[in-house]
Enzyme design. Structure first.
Site, short mmCIF file in Angstrom:
data_model
loop_
_atom_site.label_atom_id
_atom_site.label_comp_id
_atom_site.label_asym_id
_atom_site.label_seq_id
_atom_site.Cartn_x
_atom_site.Cartn_y
_atom_site.Cartn_z
N TYR A 138 0.82 -1.22 0.00
CA TYR A 138 0.00 0.00 0.00
C TYR A 138 0.85 1.27 0.00
O TYR A 138 0.37 2.34 -0.34
CB TYR A 138 -0.93 0.03 1.22
CG TYR A 138 -2.08 -0.95 1.16
CD1 TYR A 138 -2.27 -1.77 0.06
CD2 TYR A 138 -3.00 -1.05 2.19
CE1 TYR A 138 -3.31 -2.68 0.00
CE2 TYR A 138 -4.06 -1.95 2.14
CZ TYR A 138 -4.20 -2.76 1.04
OH TYR A 138 -5.23 -3.66 0.98
N LYS A 189 2.64 -15.23 2.73
CA LYS A 189 2.57 -16.00 1.48
C LYS A 189 3.99 -16.38 1.12
O LYS A 189 4.49 -16.09 0.01
CB LYS A 189 1.87 -15.14 0.41
CG LYS A 189 1.52 -15.84 -0.87
CD LYS A 189 0.41 -16.88 -0.74
CE LYS A 189 0.20 -17.60 -2.05
NZ LYS A 189 -0.60 -18.83 -1.91
N ASP A 221 -3.84 -17.80 1.90
CA ASP A 221 -5.00 -18.44 1.27
C ASP A 221 -5.62 -19.48 2.21
O ASP A 221 -6.84 -19.57 2.35
CB ASP A 221 -4.62 -19.06 -0.08
CG ASP A 221 -3.27 -19.77 -0.08
OD1 ASP A 221 -2.52 -19.62 0.91
OD2 ASP A 221 -2.97 -20.49 -1.04
N ASP A 245 -5.81 -6.36 5.81
CA ASP A 245 -6.97 -5.61 5.34
C ASP A 245 -8.10 -6.58 5.00
O ASP A 245 -9.25 -6.44 5.42
CB ASP A 245 -6.55 -4.81 4.09
CG ASP A 245 -7.56 -3.77 3.67
OD1 ASP A 245 -8.61 -3.65 4.33
OD2 ASP A 245 -7.31 -3.09 2.67
N ASP A 249 -11.53 -7.91 7.62
CA ASP A 249 -12.93 -7.75 7.20
C ASP A 249 -13.64 -9.10 7.20
O ASP A 249 -14.80 -9.20 7.62
CB ASP A 249 -13.01 -7.14 5.80
CG ASP A 249 -13.17 -5.63 5.84
OD1 ASP A 249 -12.71 -5.02 6.84
OD2 ASP A 249 -13.74 -5.04 4.89
#
Ligand code: NAD
Length: 354
Positions: A138, A189, A221, A245, A249
């Protein structure tokens, strides 16, 4: 306790008013609480032409903690990007160096049926997601959209983490795990990304300083799948900005009620910004129907993390539980047979329970 109070936009002023009632009770009980109000987001643009006005910045820097409602509104959607409310939020986070974002996902027994998952999967759920907030893809440079020599256009971003960024957020994670069930899962990852391989190496190294904490690693994942398959296997989840992020959620929906979820964003010295996870809900603003509990629970987090008053944090959380046990519900968490009340009445009920 010097607290900057930034009600913001939409339902922000209504829900922050209820949290302020709670702070008033604590003050009348003898806590030395000072509250000063300022504008952020659309309110900052309306009043001072800037979503993060200099007056707000000065106040936030001089305070021990910031209590925020929410920012955003349809009327600001056509403004140039630097003037939009969300820029105020990004700038205050960056300006205060808030790198550790804590989002608890907690299922209250009274609200177990509000989740979209089966009650037996989520009953008793209590996860803390710790998301790094100021690094990763980001913020990495270079980024942009470019045209290659062959004329094809290409979008690109840069994922990167420096060692010090990983170390400081890992320390926060281990310290939180020490206060909970001493289990932390670091999500990355590392099977594909070099940034993640490095993340895993540094987190593993920091773990040597916390031998009591059981550290595990999981690919993102798989973590996304495990969160809906068997979420109770997790205690603290530590992860980077982009994975956090998305996962936070996802985890928030395990609880089924966005109006219940608080958050904290901390700097190196536990100075923090506390806000509900939800947005400014312009669709219900000004109607006295918004749920103020996420904001009130954010005050509990403020007492726990910035002011180190675990007892007061628990007292606020117990007061919220009590109002739920009494069958009081705002519209978003209402079920048949429970008494539906408005924003201000819910604030009053928590104050009475307190
Ligand atoms: P939102 O979270 O504001 O609303 C999503 C849905 O949840 C709406 O139906 C809303 O009515 C409901 N809701 C949210 N909070 C509630 C509460 N306390 N009680 C009852 N119902 C509640 O998300 P959105 O609609 O995508 O965004 C609205 C605005 O908020 C946008 O301008 C967005 O940019 C902004 N936003 C701000 C923040 C923030 O300030 N941290 C976070 C997310 C979105």
């Amino acid at each position: 306790m010097k607290i900057a109070v930034l009600p913001g936009d939409g339902i922000g002023p209504e829900i922050v008013a209820q949290a302020a009632k709670v702070l008033e009770v604590l003050r009348s009980d003898g806590l030395k609480i000072e509250m000063e109000y300022a504008h952020l987001g659309g309110a900052g643009y309306d009043a001072e032409g800037d979503p993060f006005p200099a007056t707000t910045e000065r106040l936030a820097l001089a305070s021990d903690a910031v209590l925020l409602g929410a920012v955003g509104g349809y009327q600001y959607d056509t403004l140039p990007r630097p003037k939009r409310p969300e820029q105020g939020l990004l700038r205050i986070r960056k300006g205060l160096g808030l790198f550790a974002n804590l989002r608890p996902a907690l299922v209250y027994p009274e609200l177990v049926n509000a989740s979209t998952l089966k009650p037996e999967l989520v009953s008793g759920l209590d996860i803390m997601i710790l998301r790094e907030l100021t690094g990763d893809i980001y913020f990495g440079q270079p980024r942009g959209i470019r045209t290659l020599d062959n004329g094809e256009r290409q979008g690109f971003d840069t994922m990167l983490y420096s060692e010090s960024e990983i170390r400081r957020v890992a320390h926060v994670g281990f310290k939180i795990a020490m206060k909970r069930n001493k289990k932390m899962c670091s999500v990355d990852k590392a099977n594909v990304l070099d940034t993640s391989m490095f993340w895993r190496e540094i987190v593993t190294d920091v773990a040597k300083e916390y031998p009591q904490v059981e550290l595990s690693h999981m690919y993102v994942d798989n973590a996304a799948m495990q969160l809906v398959r068997a979420p109770k296997q997790f205690d603290v989840i530590l992860t980077g900005n982009i994975f956090g992020d998305i996962l936070s959620d996802e985890a928030s929906m395990l609880t089924g009620s966005i109006g219940m979820l608080p958050s904290a964003s901390l700097d190196e010295n536990n100075k923090g910004l506390y806000e509900p996870c939800h947005g400014s809900a312009p669709d219900i603003a000004g109607k006295d129907i918004a749920n103020p509990l996420a904001t009130i629970l954010s005050v509990a987090m403020m007492m726990r993390y910035t002011f180190a008053h675990e007892d007061i944090a628990q007292r606020i959380e117990a007061a919220v539980r009590k109002t739920l046990q009494q069958g009081l519900r705002t519209g978003d968490i209402a079920e048949a047979g429970k008494q539906k009340i408005g924003t201000a009445a819910m604030g009053d009920a928590v104050v009475a329970a307190l």
